[in-house]
Design an enzyme around this catalytic site. Structure first.
Site, PDB file in Angstrom:
ATOM      1  CG  ASP A  21       3.468   1.888   9.148  1.00  0.00           C
ATOM      2  OD1 ASP A  21       3.019   2.738   9.939  1.00  0.00           O
ATOM      3  OD2 ASP A  21       3.715   2.136   7.954  1.00  0.00           O
TER       4      ASP A  21
ATOM      5  CB  CYS B 136      -3.788  12.065  11.582  1.00  0.00           C
ATOM      6  SG  CYS B 136      -3.241  10.372  11.451  1.00  0.00           S
TER       7      CYS B 136
ATOM      8  NE  ARG C 118       0.570  10.763   9.539  1.00  0.00           N
ATOM      9  CZ  ARG C 118       0.106   9.722   8.865  1.00  0.00           C
ATOM     10  NH1 ARG C 118      -1.043   9.203   9.179  1.00  0.00           N
ATOM     11  NH2 ARG C 118       0.783   9.211   7.865  1.00  0.00           N
ATOM     12  N   PRO C 119       2.240  17.111  10.677  1.00  0.00           N
ATOM     13  CG  PRO C 119       4.061  18.295  11.513  1.00  0.00           C
ATOM     14  CD  PRO C 119       3.200  17.090  11.776  1.00  0.00           C
ATOM     15  CB  ILE C 120       2.439  18.708   5.115  1.00  0.00           C
ATOM     16  CG1 ILE C 120       1.497  19.911   5.185  1.00  0.00           C
ATOM     17  CG2 ILE C 120       1.664  17.416   5.160  1.00  0.00           C
ATOM     18  CD1 ILE C 120       0.783  20.141   3.869  1.00  0.00           C
ATOM     19  CG  ASP C 121       7.011  20.954   9.129  1.00  0.00           C
ATOM     20  OD1 ASP C 121       6.374  19.886   9.205  1.00  0.00           O
ATOM     21  OD2 ASP C 121       8.087  21.135   9.725  1.00  0.00           O
ATOM     22  CG  LEU C 122       9.839  18.209   7.417  1.00  0.00           C
ATOM     23  CD1 LEU C 122      10.141  16.800   7.903  1.00  0.00           C
ATOM     24  CD2 LEU C 122      11.051  19.118   7.628  1.00  0.00           C
TER      25      LEU C 122
ATOM     26  NE  ARG D 281      -6.848   4.561   5.197  1.00  0.00           N
ATOM     27  CZ  ARG D 281      -6.156   5.540   5.739  1.00  0.00           C
ATOM     28  NH1 ARG D 281      -6.437   5.949   6.943  1.00  0.00           N
ATOM     29  NH2 ARG D 281      -5.189   6.132   5.070  1.00  0.00           N
TER      30      ARG D 281
ATOM     31  CE  LYS E 218      -1.428   1.801   3.998  1.00  0.00           C
ATOM     32  NZ  LYS E 218      -1.341   3.220   4.345  1.00  0.00           N
ATOM     33  CG  ASN E 219       2.390   2.773   3.511  1.00  0.00           C
ATOM     34  OD1 ASN E 219       1.230   3.144   3.268  1.00  0.00           O
ATOM     35  ND2 ASN E 219       2.832   2.555   4.743  1.00  0.00           N
TER      36      ASN E 219
HETATM   37  N1  EPU Z   1       6.619  14.984   9.891  1.00  0.00           N
HETATM   38  C1  EPU Z   1       6.806  16.304  10.153  1.00  0.00           C
HETATM   39  N2  EPU Z   1       6.727  17.184   9.107  1.00  0.00           N
HETATM   40  C2  EPU Z   1       6.475  16.784   7.836  1.00  0.00           C
HETATM   41  C3  EPU Z   1       6.282  15.411   7.589  1.00  0.00           C
HETATM   42  C4  EPU Z   1       6.362  14.529   8.637  1.00  0.00           C
HETATM   43  O1  EPU Z   1       7.036  16.717  11.282  1.00  0.00           O
HETATM   44  O2  EPU Z   1       6.422  17.631   6.935  1.00  0.00           O
HETATM   45  C5  EPU Z   1       6.664  14.025  11.029  1.00  0.00           C
HETATM   46  C6  EPU Z   1       5.292  13.389  11.255  1.00  0.00           C
HETATM   47  O3  EPU Z   1       4.489  14.198  12.035  1.00  0.00           O
HETATM   48  C7  EPU Z   1       5.640  12.081  11.915  1.00  0.00           C
HETATM   49  C8  EPU Z   1       6.984  11.723  11.272  1.00  0.00           C
HETATM   50  O4  EPU Z   1       7.480  12.925  10.693  1.00  0.00           O
HETATM   51  O5  EPU Z   1       5.784  12.266  13.276  1.00  0.00           O
HETATM   52  C9  EPU Z   1       6.898  10.648  10.229  1.00  0.00           C
HETATM   53  O6  EPU Z   1       6.080  11.044   9.161  1.00  0.00           O
HETATM   54  P1  EPU Z   1       6.342  10.627   7.656  1.00  0.00           P
HETATM   55  O7  EPU Z   1       6.194  11.851   6.823  1.00  0.00           O
HETATM   56  O8  EPU Z   1       7.606   9.857   7.552  1.00  0.00           O
HETATM   57  O9  EPU Z   1       5.124   9.669   7.414  1.00  0.00           O
HETATM   58  P2  EPU Z   1       4.093   9.698   6.211  1.00  0.00           P
HETATM   59  O10 EPU Z   1       4.797   9.853   4.928  1.00  0.00           O
HETATM   60  O11 EPU Z   1       2.985  10.631   6.534  1.00  0.00           O
HETATM   61  C10 EPU Z   1       4.258   7.122   5.821  1.00  0.00           C
HETATM   62  C11 EPU Z   1       3.309   5.962   5.796  1.00  0.00           C
HETATM   63  C12 EPU Z   1       2.797   5.689   7.199  1.00  0.00           C
HETATM   64  C13 EPU Z   1       3.996   5.380   8.082  1.00  0.00           C
HETATM   65  C14 EPU Z   1       5.001   6.552   8.037  1.00  0.00           C
HETATM   66  C15 EPU Z   1       6.261   6.296   8.814  1.00  0.00           C
HETATM   67  C16 EPU Z   1       2.361   6.132   3.600  1.00  0.00           C
HETATM   68  C17 EPU Z   1       1.178   6.369   2.754  1.00  0.00           C
HETATM   69  N3  EPU Z   1       2.205   6.258   4.910  1.00  0.00           N
HETATM   70  O12 EPU Z   1       3.510   8.231   6.321  1.00  0.00           O
HETATM   71  O13 EPU Z   1       1.962   4.536   7.099  1.00  0.00           O
HETATM   72  O14 EPU Z   1       3.570   5.183   9.406  1.00  0.00           O
HETATM   73  O15 EPU Z   1       5.359   6.809   6.665  1.00  0.00           O
HETATM   74  O16 EPU Z   1       6.892   5.148   8.365  1.00  0.00           O
HETATM   75  O17 EPU Z   1       3.410   5.785   3.096  1.00  0.00           O
HETATM   76  C18 EPU Z   1       0.351   2.997   7.784  1.00  0.00           C
HETATM   77  O18 EPU Z   1       0.565   2.371   6.735  1.00  0.00           O
HETATM   78  O19 EPU Z   1      -0.341   2.524   8.723  1.00  0.00           O
HETATM   79  C19 EPU Z   1       0.912   4.327   7.936  1.00  0.00           C
HETATM   80  C20 EPU Z   1       0.469   5.217   8.825  1.00  0.00           C
END
Ligand code: EPU
Length: 423
Positions: free
Chosen positions: A309, A120, A125-129, A401, A23-24
């Site tokens: 995960d 969430c 889970r911010p998207i600042d990065l 999902r 999925k991911n």
């Molecule tokens: N984070 C930030 N700023 C950002 C992005 C992330 O602070 O701009 C923080 C998040 O808040 C979190 C950490 O970084 O605390 C990890 O987030 P990441 O961005 O790595 O995760 P993601 O891309 O949102 C993917 C998987 C998740 C999995 C995480 C970590 C997908 C679709 N989702 O999420 O999968 O837990 O990586 O490995 O690829 C799941 O499958 O159950 C699931 C939640």
């Protein structure tokens, strides 16, 4: 609303199980299909999951042709015509991962409007990065009315250091950089197998991505990308979930075609506990005797650390191992909600900030429980197999999902489990 009903207590899983495409991996791969202006992209080994349907709809919403042949697990995308540049709230609110379309739409169209993902349950889970990285590539970003608008006539290569190796941000920036002018370097990039799979697809499309799987990615921009064919990598989290299921039921299960390297952090922890894990020609075999397992300490980290995960499922295993195990969750700040539900089944645990102490080995009893997120739903079902009596797991939208026919696969291995629909 569907429910899963499990008669637990003396389940011992035995046999072989087949794993789906990840999925991911497939979600960002589908986002990447937005990029090519020539030819069709064919993705194979696509899992039939509700998140995949959602992502297909996000891409369709851009006026791109998407055909999902479910019998063949194949998606064919033709993005060669003009495309729209808006990903609406309707989809982004359903699935946070839709945010990864921001980079590709912007790179291709010079303009993108994507809804801001909402709350969430597992963390903030911010998207600042994602946004900071795109800004360093020259994008102008504004936020208004719940939407993020990004504009850049032509993105420019940049040197980006990520404060945290975010999976989604790495994917978004990698895709954006494929069509940028010049070279982009992403330092402290995520190294998950799903990142490597995305880089492989992008390179097949004509992109120049180097270093995937290491902490430094170098992407040299090209003028345009073309369609290609690609098999989605196997789902290491689904494979890992069955490894844990076998371990906690004193089982003997062959997880077919599982990739040792992708599950290394999990496998090493299983072995430390005393679970027998062996690599065979056809996959990975997991054998255990729960009476002989020892408690362990586990800390979740970005890959190649122990995957967050797998955290919930692993706590279910800790619950059957005599003694006190410790789980430290460093990736998400609120990912222990399953433990509250497991408490209803008799689990003794204490949570202090990012650390959960699990007092394992006590008798568990079946109970009605609710899934709180995707991996929690799997963990509760696994716990139901070892708890005495009947467990009823609700809110299966989370399970759907990320797991295809989970109850059927467990039933084939010997679990007493069924799924029922209730009006
Ligand atoms: N984070 C930030 N700023 C950002 C992005 C992330 O602070 O701009 C923080 C998040 O808040 C979190 C950490 O970084 O605390 C990890 O987030 P990441 O961005 O790595 O995760 P993601 O891309 O949102 C993917 C998987 C998740 C999995 C995480 C970590 C997908 C679709 N989702 O999420 O999968 O837990 O990586 O490995 O690829 C799941 O499958 O159950 C699931 C939640």
């Amino acid at each position: 609303m569907d429910k899963i009903i499990i008669e637990g207590g003396n389940t011992r899983l035995q046999g072989e199980v087949t794993i789906e495409g990840a999925k991911n991996a497939v979600l960002p791969l589908l986002a990447a299909t937005i990029l090519p202006t020539q030819g069709k992209t064919i993705l194979r080994n696509v899992p039939i999951l509700s998140d995949v349907f959602t992502m297909n709809n996000v891409v369709r919403g851009l006026d791109i042709k998407v055909d999902f042949n479910e019998d063949q697990n194949e998606v064919v995308v033709d993005a060669s015509g003009d495309i729209l540049d808006i990903a609406p709230y309707e989809y982004v609110s359903k699935m946070r991962a839709s945010i990864v379309v921001l980079g590709p739409i912007l790179a291709r169209n010079g303009h993108a409007k994507v809804s801001m993902p909402g709350g969430c349950t597992i963390g903030s889970r911010p998207i600042d990065l994602h946004l900071k990285g795109l800004e360093s590539m020259g994008a102008k970003i504004t936020q208004f009315g719940g939407d993020i608008t990004a504009t850049a006539d032509k993105l420019k290569g940049a040197h980006i250091y990520m404060d945290f190796p975010s999976v989604g941000a790495t994917q978004n920036l990698m895709m954006a950089a494929t069509l940028a002018e010049g070279t982009t370097v992403i330092e402290n990039a995520a190294r998950e197998p799903e990142i490597v799979d995305l880089a492989t697809l992008l390179n097949k499309m004509g992109a120049r991505v180097r270093g995937a799987g290491t902490e430094t990615l170098t992407i040299t921009g090209v003028d345009q990308l073309h369609g290609t064919e690609h098999d989605v990598v196997q789902d290491r989290i689904e494979a890992g979930t069955f490894m844990v299921a076998a371990a906690m039921t004193s089982g003997d299960v062959l997880i077919k075609d599982a990739v040792w390297e992708h599950n290394r952090p999990l496998i090493l922890k299983l072995k430390e506990m005393g679970v027998e894990v062996t690599e065979e020609e056809r996959g990975i075999r997991v054998k255990s005797d729960t009476a002989k397992l020892k408690p362990v300490t586990v800390k979740t980290l970005p890959h190649p650390g122990f995957p967050t995960d797998m955290q919930a499922q692993f706590t279910a295993l800790m619950a059957v191992v005599n003694g006190e195990s410790t789980m430290i969750e460093t990736v998400f700040e609120n990912r222990f909600q399953h433990l509250e539900e497991m408490r209803r089944m008799g689990l003794h645990s204490e949570i202090l900030r990012d650390t959960a102490m699990i007092h394992g080995g006590n008798d568990l009893q079946g109970a009605p429980v609710m899934s709180t997120d995707l991996r929690a739903s799997a963990a509760l079902i696994l716990t139901g197999m070892v708890a005495n009596g009947t467990t009823v797991v609700g809110k299966l939208t989370h399970l759907d999902r990320g797991y295809y026919k989970f109850h059927e696969k467990l039933a084939n291995l010997g679990a007493s489990i069924k799924r029922v629909s209730e009006a």
